[in-house]
Scaffold this motif. Structure first.
Motif, mmCIF file in Angstrom:
data_model
loop_
_atom_site.group_PDB
_atom_site.id
_atom_site.type_symbol
_atom_site.label_atom_id
_atom_site.label_comp_id
_atom_site.label_asym_id
_atom_site.label_seq_id
_atom_site.Cartn_x
_atom_site.Cartn_y
_atom_site.Cartn_z
ATOM 1 N N ALA A 23 0.774 -1.154 -0.082
ATOM 2 C CA ALA A 23 0.235 0.069 0.173
ATOM 3 C C ALA A 23 1.108 1.184 -0.641
ATOM 4 N N ARG A 27 1.071 4.466 -2.938
ATOM 5 C CA ARG A 27 0.587 6.128 -2.446
ATOM 6 C C ARG A 27 1.889 6.372 -3.124
ATOM 7 N N GLU A 44 -9.655 -4.212 2.427
ATOM 8 C CA GLU A 44 -8.763 -2.646 3.231
ATOM 9 C C GLU A 44 -7.864 -2.977 1.113
ATOM 10 N N ARG A 47 -10.002 0.369 0.054
ATOM 11 C CA ARG A 47 -9.889 1.421 1.398
ATOM 12 C C ARG A 47 -8.630 1.894 0.304
ATOM 13 N N VAL A 48 -7.267 1.552 0.365
ATOM 14 C CA VAL A 48 -5.797 1.922 -0.537
ATOM 15 C C VAL A 48 -6.940 2.503 -1.824
ATOM 16 N N SER A 49 -7.476 2.003 -2.484
ATOM 17 C CA SER A 49 -7.399 2.078 -3.849
ATOM 18 C C SER A 49 -8.623 3.226 -3.386
ATOM 19 N N ASP A 50 -9.568 3.424 -2.892
ATOM 20 C CA ASP A 50 -10.465 4.608 -2.809
ATOM 21 C C ASP A 50 -9.576 5.951 -1.740
ATOM 22 N N GLU A 51 -8.461 5.861 -1.120
ATOM 23 C CA GLU A 51 -7.560 6.643 -0.466
ATOM 24 C C GLU A 51 -6.527 7.806 -1.988
ATOM 25 N N LEU A 52 -6.693 6.488 -3.073
ATOM 26 C CA LEU A 52 -5.523 6.966 -3.923
ATOM 27 C C LEU A 52 -6.335 8.224 -4.972
ATOM 28 N N THR A 53 -7.538 7.314 -5.297
ATOM 29 C CA THR A 53 -8.653 7.906 -6.819
ATOM 30 C C THR A 53 -8.876 9.056 -5.890
ATOM 31 N N ALA A 54 -8.883 9.638 -4.346
ATOM 32 C CA ALA A 54 -9.772 10.737 -3.992
ATOM 33 C C ALA A 54 -8.723 11.463 -4.042
ATOM 34 N N ALA A 55 -7.220 11.132 -3.856
ATOM 35 C CA ALA A 55 -6.218 12.206 -4.275
ATOM 36 C C ALA A 55 -5.632 12.965 -4.990
#
Length: 257
Positions: A23, A27, A44, A47-55
């Motif tokens: 993960a 990033r 899990e 969640r990593v994917s959502d964090e990256l796409t939101a960024a």
């Protein structure tokens, strides 16, 4: 079949991407790469994917799969190519430790260590290589361990042996492939203790890696891997002084006849 979302970014497959080093690496490379993130843990991984796409702007494909199963690895290749139309790098980051002294090891212990730490990487290398050969270029990165160089921890003996196997396999695949395809690199990364759930997830349980001395963060290790994805060095430790430590150890053992 849907039309691939052809990417002008290099595309990296990262296994074991639901946490820890995987993960953290996602990033690091997200601003410049398309990502195919692979793990067994769907929630899990999402969640990593959502964090990256939101960024912002990172094309991310998530694939729930068990890379100790060759057919699952073949599916990862198919689904990644179907989405992006290309694979530029493949990071074999799956691994598991063990907490058992060498005199107590069972057949199942050995089989598990080889299946998780060696076969997962072997399948990744073998299944992505045809695509790399067709493209004339590619990069495989295998995440090993300092324990793949030297038996520093008795209770990790079977893990250490599996990583020794992975190191030799990596070097031999590199030699074989580069004889005909010199633009395909196969790199080895050797971290020491990393502050992740690795110790807690060891077979038969284990000490929390975060409690051990002289550890690194997953982000520090990921930064080294991200650099290797750019400079394509073949064999890299993640801490300064590691090469000298291993050289000193081997200089002290074994004698000519």
């Amino acid at each position: 079949m849907s039309t691939p979302i052809l990417s002008d970014r290099p595309v990296i497959v990262i296994t074991g991407a639901s946490g820890g080093i995987g993960a953290a690496l996602a990033r690091h490379v997200a601003p410049t790469h398309g990502l195919s993130l692979v793990a067994r843990r769907t929630a899990e991984l999402t969640r990593v994917s959502d964090e990256l796409t939101a960024a912002g702007g990172t094309p991310v494909l998530t694939i729930t799969a068990d890379v100790t199963n060759r057919s699952e690895v073949q599916r990862i290749v198919r689904e990644t190519l179907a989405r992006f139309g290309r694979i530029d790098a493949w990071v074999n980051n799956v691994g598991q430790g063990i907490s058992r002294m060498p005199s107590e090891l069972t057949d199942d212990d050995i089989d598990d260590m080889m299946r998780i730490n060696v076969k997962s990487a072997l399948y990744g290398m073998q299944e992505v290589l045809p695509h790399f050969k067709a493209a004339g270029r590619g990069h495989i990165v295998n995440v090993s361990s300092m324990l793949g160089r030297a038996p520093f921890a008795l209770q990790r003996s079977a893990y250490s042996a599996a990583k020794h196997f992975l190191n030799a396999l990596t070097a031999n695949v590199r030699t074989e492939v580069q004889a005909t395809h010199p633009e395909i690199q196969v790199s080895l990364i050797s971290p020491g203790v990393v502050r992740t759930d690795f110790g807690l997830n060891a077979r038969h349980g284990g000490i929390d890696s975060r409690q051990l001395p002289d550890s690194q963060s997953a982000d520090e290790v990921a930064a080294v891997i991200a650099a290797v994805l750019i400079d394509r060095r073949p064999d890299v430790y993640t801490r300064t002084g590691s090469a000298a430590r291993i050289a000193g150890l081997y200089a002290s053992i074994g004698e000519d006849p």
